[in-house]
Scaffold this motif. Sequence first.
Motif, PDB file in Angstrom:
ATOM      1  N   THR A   1     -13.309 -57.845  40.600  1.00 45.94           N
ATOM      2  CA  THR A   1     -12.811 -57.992  42.031  1.00 45.94           C
ATOM      3  C   THR A   1     -11.846 -59.068  42.059  1.00 45.94           C
ATOM      4  OG1 THR A   1     -14.690 -59.675  42.260  1.00 45.94           O
ATOM      5  CG2 THR A   1     -15.144 -57.216  43.128  1.00 45.94           C
ATOM      6  N   LEU A   2     -10.755 -58.730  42.878  1.00 51.66           N
ATOM      7  CA  LEU A   2      -9.419 -59.497  43.051  1.00 51.66           C
ATOM      8  C   LEU A   2      -9.400 -60.045  44.434  1.00 51.66           C
ATOM      9  CD1 LEU A   2      -7.109 -56.817  41.236  1.00 51.66           C
ATOM     10  CD2 LEU A   2      -8.411 -59.083  40.190  1.00 51.66           C
ATOM     11  N   GLU A   3      -8.652 -61.307  44.580  1.00 50.55           N
ATOM     12  CA  GLU A   3      -8.154 -61.748  45.608  1.00 50.55           C
ATOM     13  C   GLU A   3      -7.619 -60.835  46.433  1.00 50.55           C
ATOM     14  OE1 GLU A   3      -9.327 -64.646  47.355  1.00 50.55           O
ATOM     15  OE2 GLU A   3     -10.920 -64.891  45.829  1.00 50.55           O
ATOM     16  N   GLY A   4      -7.802 -60.094  47.709  1.00 43.85           N
ATOM     17  CA  GLY A   4      -6.802 -59.435  48.464  1.00 43.85           C
ATOM     18  C   GLY A   4      -6.410 -60.337  49.534  1.00 43.85           C
ATOM     19  N   GLU A   5      -5.481 -59.753  50.337  1.00 47.87           N
ATOM     20  CA  GLU A   5      -5.080 -60.348  51.220  1.00 47.87           C
ATOM     21  C   GLU A   5      -6.066 -61.131  52.602  1.00 47.87           C
ATOM     22  OE1 GLU A   5      -0.833 -59.987  54.328  1.00 47.87           O
ATOM     23  OE2 GLU A   5      -1.399 -58.513  52.729  1.00 47.87           O
ATOM     24  N   TYR A   6      -6.921 -60.006  52.633  1.00 47.73           N
ATOM     25  CA  TYR A   6      -7.925 -60.537  53.840  1.00 47.73           C
ATOM     26  C   TYR A   6      -9.380 -60.640  53.063  1.00 47.73           C
ATOM     27  CZ  TYR A   6      -4.085 -59.203  56.677  1.00 47.73           C
ATOM     28  OH  TYR A   6      -2.956 -59.303  57.468  1.00 47.73           O
ATOM     29  N   ARG A   7      -9.634 -59.951  51.966  1.00 48.22           N
ATOM     30  CA  ARG A   7     -11.003 -60.029  51.461  1.00 48.22           C
ATOM     31  C   ARG A   7     -10.853 -59.796  49.999  1.00 48.22           C
ATOM     32  NH1 ARG A   7     -12.337 -54.601  50.974  1.00 48.22           N
ATOM     33  NH2 ARG A   7     -10.919 -53.099  51.834  1.00 48.22           N
ATOM     34  N   GLU A   8     -11.962 -59.788  49.439  1.00 50.32           N
ATOM     35  CA  GLU A   8     -11.985 -59.193  47.785  1.00 50.32           C
ATOM     36  C   GLU A   8     -11.750 -57.791  47.847  1.00 50.32           C
ATOM     37  OE1 GLU A   8     -15.165 -61.330  45.723  1.00 50.32           O
ATOM     38  OE2 GLU A   8     -13.768 -62.828  45.217  1.00 50.32           O
ATOM     39  N   VAL A   9     -11.252 -57.469  46.865  1.00 50.16           N
ATOM     40  CA  VAL A   9     -11.062 -55.794  46.554  1.00 50.16           C
ATOM     41  C   VAL A   9     -11.276 -55.539  45.157  1.00 50.16           C
ATOM     42  CG1 VAL A   9      -9.276 -55.676  48.465  1.00 50.16           C
ATOM     43  CG2 VAL A   9      -8.508 -56.114  46.214  1.00 50.16           C
ATOM     44  N   ASP A  10     -11.599 -54.166  45.100  1.00 55.20           N
ATOM     45  CA  ASP A  10     -11.994 -53.663  43.584  1.00 55.20           C
ATOM     46  C   ASP A  10     -10.842 -53.610  42.851  1.00 55.20           C
ATOM     47  OD1 ASP A  10     -14.650 -53.450  44.378  1.00 55.20           O
ATOM     48  OD2 ASP A  10     -14.505 -51.165  45.129  1.00 55.20           O
ATOM     49  N   GLY A  11     -10.991 -53.979  41.610  1.00 59.20           N
ATOM     50  CA  GLY A  11      -9.820 -53.849  40.890  1.00 59.20           C
ATOM     51  C   GLY A  11     -10.075 -53.845  39.375  1.00 59.20           C
ATOM     52  N   LEU A  12      -9.327 -53.637  38.544  1.00 59.27           N
ATOM     53  CA  LEU A  12      -9.554 -53.443  36.891  1.00 59.27           C
ATOM     54  C   LEU A  12      -8.838 -54.573  36.111  1.00 59.27           C
ATOM     55  CD1 LEU A  12      -8.793 -49.504  36.710  1.00 59.27           C
ATOM     56  CD2 LEU A  12     -11.063 -50.553  36.811  1.00 59.27           C
ATOM     57  N   SER A  13      -9.731 -54.990  35.374  1.00 62.50           N
ATOM     58  CA  SER A  13      -9.267 -56.069  34.409  1.00 62.50           C
ATOM     59  C   SER A  13      -9.009 -55.194  33.087  1.00 62.50           C
ATOM     60  CB  SER A  13     -10.280 -57.091  34.373  1.00 62.50           C
ATOM     61  OG  SER A  13      -9.831 -57.886  33.276  1.00 62.50           O
ATOM     62  N   GLY A  14      -7.998 -55.458  32.284  1.00 59.04           N
ATOM     63  CA  GLY A  14      -7.788 -54.983  30.923  1.00 59.04           C
ATOM     64  C   GLY A  14      -7.313 -55.931  29.988  1.00 59.04           C
ATOM     65  N   GLN A  15      -7.796 -55.803  28.877  1.00 59.91           N
ATOM     66  CA  GLN A  15      -7.666 -56.602  27.685  1.00 59.91           C
ATOM     67  C   GLN A  15      -7.083 -56.015  26.450  1.00 59.91           C
ATOM     68  OE1 GLN A  15     -10.947 -59.199  26.067  1.00 59.91           O
ATOM     69  NE2 GLN A  15      -9.646 -60.655  25.889  1.00 59.91           N
ATOM     70  N   CYS A  16      -5.914 -56.295  25.983  1.00 56.82           N
ATOM     71  CA  CYS A  16      -5.331 -55.783  24.794  1.00 56.82           C
ATOM     72  C   CYS A  16      -6.479 -55.928  23.592  1.00 56.82           C
ATOM     73  CB  CYS A  16      -4.180 -56.494  24.518  1.00 56.82           C
ATOM     74  SG  CYS A  16      -3.362 -55.893  23.070  1.00 56.82           S
ATOM     75  N   GLU A  17      -6.655 -55.024  22.809  1.00 58.85           N
ATOM     76  CA  GLU A  17      -7.769 -55.346  21.817  1.00 58.85           C
ATOM     77  C   GLU A  17      -7.062 -55.794  20.573  1.00 58.85           C
ATOM     78  OE1 GLU A  17      -8.830 -51.654  19.950  1.00 58.85           O
ATOM     79  OE2 GLU A  17      -6.960 -50.879  19.528  1.00 58.85           O
ATOM     80  N   ARG A  18      -5.636 -55.921  20.572  1.00 57.56           N
ATOM     81  CA  ARG A  18      -4.986 -56.508  19.507  1.00 57.56           C
ATOM     82  C   ARG A  18      -4.547 -58.063  19.678  1.00 57.56           C
ATOM     83  NH1 ARG A  18      -2.725 -54.190  15.333  1.00 57.56           N
ATOM     84  NH2 ARG A  18      -0.668 -55.557  15.346  1.00 57.56           N
ATOM     85  N   CYS A  19      -4.143 -58.324  20.973  1.00 57.95           N
ATOM     86  CA  CYS A  19      -3.910 -59.850  20.975  1.00 57.95           C
ATOM     87  C   CYS A  19      -4.971 -60.653  21.920  1.00 57.95           C
ATOM     88  CB  CYS A  19      -2.336 -59.717  21.534  1.00 57.95           C
ATOM     89  SG  CYS A  19      -2.029 -59.239  22.957  1.00 57.95           S
ATOM     90  N   GLY A  20      -5.677 -59.685  22.978  1.00 58.45           N
ATOM     91  CA  GLY A  20      -6.292 -60.526  23.787  1.00 58.45           C
ATOM     92  C   GLY A  20      -5.582 -61.129  25.201  1.00 58.45           C
ATOM     93  N   HIS A  21      -4.484 -60.257  25.290  1.00 68.35           N
ATOM     94  CA  HIS A  21      -3.597 -60.428  26.458  1.00 68.35           C
ATOM     95  C   HIS A  21      -4.343 -59.605  27.540  1.00 68.35           C
ATOM     96  CE1 HIS A  21      -0.413 -61.213  29.134  1.00 68.35           C
ATOM     97  NE2 HIS A  21      -0.310 -60.131  29.474  1.00 68.35           N
TER      98      HIS A  21
END
Length: 66
Positions: free
Chosen positions: A11-31
Amino acid sequence: MRVEVQVTDTTLEGEYREVDGLSGQCERCGHTVEVYGDSDASERALCVKMREECPEGENNFYVSSR
Ligand SMILES: [Zn+2]
């Protein structure tokens, strides 16, 4: 090179409320990157963002892990 992006729901900070989101992590460097929304389009956007931001180099081809 094909690099997997480990995708998890978040969940990410939206303008008025928290909204659904996606988080992705690079398998090679962890970014990690985040995008708003959890649709297929959001998943593609996540991989595009990873391609732009991953310090490993922009020649990689990023694919979702799910
Ligand atoms: Zn990376």
